[in-house]
Design a protein around this motif. Structure first.
Motif, PDB file in Angstrom:
ATOM      1  N   ILE A 164       0.839  -1.204   0.000  1.00  0.00           N
ATOM      2  CA  ILE A 164       0.000   0.000   0.000  1.00  0.00           C
ATOM      3  C   ILE A 164       0.868   1.247   0.000  1.00  0.00           C
ATOM      4  N   ALA A 165       1.960   1.227   0.764  1.00  0.00           N
ATOM      5  CA  ALA A 165       2.872   2.383   0.770  1.00  0.00           C
ATOM      6  C   ALA A 165       3.485   2.586  -0.614  1.00  0.00           C
ATOM      7  N   ASP A 166       3.865   1.493  -1.271  1.00  0.00           N
ATOM      8  CA  ASP A 166       4.410   1.592  -2.633  1.00  0.00           C
ATOM      9  C   ASP A 166       3.376   2.153  -3.594  1.00  0.00           C
ATOM     10  N   MET A 167       2.139   1.663  -3.469  1.00  0.00           N
ATOM     11  CA  MET A 167       1.073   2.131  -4.334  1.00  0.00           C
ATOM     12  C   MET A 167       0.797   3.615  -4.082  1.00  0.00           C
ATOM     13  N   THR A 168       0.774   4.011  -2.834  1.00  0.00           N
ATOM     14  CA  THR A 168       0.536   5.409  -2.488  1.00  0.00           C
ATOM     15  C   THR A 168       1.654   6.294  -3.023  1.00  0.00           C
ATOM     16  N   ALA A 169       2.897   5.853  -2.879  1.00  0.00           N
ATOM     17  CA  ALA A 169       4.028   6.625  -3.398  1.00  0.00           C
ATOM     18  C   ALA A 169       3.918   6.764  -4.914  1.00  0.00           C
ATOM     19  N   PHE A 170       3.540   5.696  -5.588  1.00  0.00           N
ATOM     20  CA  PHE A 170       3.381   5.746  -7.035  1.00  0.00           C
ATOM     21  C   PHE A 170       2.295   6.745  -7.416  1.00  0.00           C
ATOM     22  N   LEU A 171       1.161   6.694  -6.709  1.00  0.00           N
ATOM     23  CA  LEU A 171       0.067   7.621  -7.010  1.00  0.00           C
ATOM     24  C   LEU A 171       0.458   9.062  -6.722  1.00  0.00           C
ATOM     25  N   ASP A 172       1.245   9.273  -5.664  1.00  0.00           N
ATOM     26  CA  ASP A 172       1.687  10.631  -5.332  1.00  0.00           C
ATOM     27  C   ASP A 172       2.591  11.207  -6.413  1.00  0.00           C
ATOM     28  N   GLU A 173       3.304  10.343  -7.121  1.00  0.00           N
ATOM     29  CA  GLU A 173       4.198  10.792  -8.191  1.00  0.00           C
ATOM     30  C   GLU A 173       3.442  11.214  -9.441  1.00  0.00           C
ATOM     31  N   GLN A 174       2.185  10.767  -9.560  1.00  0.00           N
ATOM     32  CA  GLN A 174       1.421  11.083 -10.759  1.00  0.00           C
ATOM     33  C   GLN A 174       1.030  12.550 -10.745  1.00  0.00           C
ATOM     34  N   THR A 175       1.207  13.178 -11.878  1.00  0.00           N
ATOM     35  CA  THR A 175       0.886  14.605 -11.970  1.00  0.00           C
ATOM     36  C   THR A 175      -0.367  14.793 -12.813  1.00  0.00           C
ATOM     37  N   GLY A 176      -1.124  15.786 -12.473  1.00  0.00           N
ATOM     38  CA  GLY A 176      -2.303  16.131 -13.252  1.00  0.00           C
ATOM     39  C   GLY A 176      -3.460  15.189 -13.047  1.00  0.00           C
ATOM     40  N   GLU A 177      -4.542  15.502 -13.695  1.00  0.00           N
ATOM     41  CA  GLU A 177      -5.765  14.724 -13.602  1.00  0.00           C
ATOM     42  C   GLU A 177      -5.791  13.685 -14.708  1.00  0.00           C
ATOM     43  N   MET A 178      -6.210  12.484 -14.366  1.00  0.00           N
ATOM     44  CA  MET A 178      -6.314  11.427 -15.372  1.00  0.00           C
ATOM     45  C   MET A 178      -7.605  11.614 -16.156  1.00  0.00           C
ATOM     46  N   ILE A 179      -7.470  11.726 -17.467  1.00  0.00           N
ATOM     47  CA  ILE A 179      -8.666  11.858 -18.295  1.00  0.00           C
ATOM     48  C   ILE A 179      -8.770  10.727 -19.311  1.00  0.00           C
ATOM     49  N   GLU A 180      -7.752   9.844 -19.333  1.00  0.00           N
ATOM     50  CA  GLU A 180      -7.797   8.700 -20.225  1.00  0.00           C
ATOM     51  C   GLU A 180      -7.108   7.512 -19.572  1.00  0.00           C
ATOM     52  N   TYR A 181      -7.327   6.362 -20.147  1.00  0.00           N
ATOM     53  CA  TYR A 181      -6.756   5.112 -19.634  1.00  0.00           C
ATOM     54  C   TYR A 181      -5.230   5.191 -19.622  1.00  0.00           C
ATOM     55  N   ASP A 182      -4.638   4.774 -18.502  1.00  0.00           N
ATOM     56  CA  ASP A 182      -3.176   4.753 -18.370  1.00  0.00           C
ATOM     57  C   ASP A 182      -2.750   3.325 -18.062  1.00  0.00           C
ATOM     58  N   ASP A 183      -2.224   2.633 -19.077  1.00  0.00           N
ATOM     59  CA  ASP A 183      -1.843   1.230 -18.936  1.00  0.00           C
ATOM     60  C   ASP A 183      -0.803   1.039 -17.842  1.00  0.00           C
ATOM     61  N   LYS A 184       0.167   1.920 -17.749  1.00  0.00           N
ATOM     62  CA  LYS A 184       1.221   1.812 -16.734  1.00  0.00           C
ATOM     63  C   LYS A 184       0.621   1.866 -15.327  1.00  0.00           C
ATOM     64  N   LEU A 185      -0.289   2.780 -15.125  1.00  0.00           N
ATOM     65  CA  LEU A 185      -0.938   2.926 -13.826  1.00  0.00           C
ATOM     66  C   LEU A 185      -1.746   1.674 -13.474  1.00  0.00           C
ATOM     67  N   VAL A 186      -2.511   1.173 -14.432  1.00  0.00           N
ATOM     68  CA  VAL A 186      -3.334  -0.014 -14.191  1.00  0.00           C
ATOM     69  C   VAL A 186      -2.450  -1.208 -13.855  1.00  0.00           C
ATOM     70  N   ARG A 187      -1.387  -1.401 -14.609  1.00  0.00           N
ATOM     71  CA  ARG A 187      -0.489  -2.534 -14.350  1.00  0.00           C
ATOM     72  C   ARG A 187       0.214  -2.409 -13.002  1.00  0.00           C
ATOM     73  N   GLN A 188       0.449  -1.200 -12.563  1.00  0.00           N
ATOM     74  CA  GLN A 188       1.101  -0.971 -11.269  1.00  0.00           C
ATOM     75  C   GLN A 188       0.160  -1.266 -10.103  1.00  0.00           C
ATOM     76  N   LEU A 189      -1.136  -1.013 -10.291  1.00  0.00           N
ATOM     77  CA  LEU A 189      -2.074  -1.076  -9.174  1.00  0.00           C
ATOM     78  C   LEU A 189      -2.984  -2.295  -9.158  1.00  0.00           C
ATOM     79  N   VAL A 190      -3.423  -2.746 -10.315  1.00  0.00           N
ATOM     80  CA  VAL A 190      -4.468  -3.771 -10.389  1.00  0.00           C
ATOM     81  C   VAL A 190      -3.867  -5.154 -10.599  1.00  0.00           C
TER      82      VAL A 190
END
Length: 122
Positions: free
Chosen positions: A72-98
């Motif tokens: 969860i800490a790794d996932m939170t750190a990854f999400l904190d690194e993301q900039t801006g609002e997501m308006i489209e599918y992000d394969d990298k993000l999905v593979r990191q979290l799901v």
């Protein structure tokens, strides 16, 4: 969400093995005394084995919880690194979290790598 996770997986809710450890020390001392008096100590030995198994189980439980906290800490750190609002599918993000997505009828379950699951009605 972080507050809820901290409540559920907080270190304060890990199982403490100190009580079992003190019981093991006491039983070992009782075995020595019984052996010195040439008394039977089979029941004490059986209790030590039972307590060791319980301690091992608690340690595995705590290690599992620590692993979940780390994911969860790794996932939170990854999400904190993301900039801006997501308006489209992000394969990298999905593979990191799901980890998995299950669809059964009108229900969808998303399993995250952190161990959390979310159920959605389609």
């Amino acid at each position: 969400m972080e507050k809820n996770i901290a409540t559920v997986l907080g270190v304060a809710f890990d199982k403490d093995t100190a009580e079992i450890e003190s019981q093991l020390v006491e039983l070992q001392e009782q075995i020595v005394r019984a052996a010195n008096r040439k008394e039977d100590y089979d029941a004490l030995v059986n209790e030590i084995f039972r307590l060791r198994e319980a301690k091992q189980s608690m340690q595995e439980y705590n290690a599992d919880r620590q692993g979940k906290r780390q994911r969860i800490a790794d996932m939170t750190a990854f999400l904190d690194e993301q900039t801006g609002e997501m308006i489209e599918y992000d394969d990298k993000l999905v593979r990191q979290l799901v980890e998995r997505v299950e669809v059964l009828g009108d229900k969808m379950t998303v399993g995250f790598k952190s161990g959390l699951e979310v159920e959605l009605m389609c």
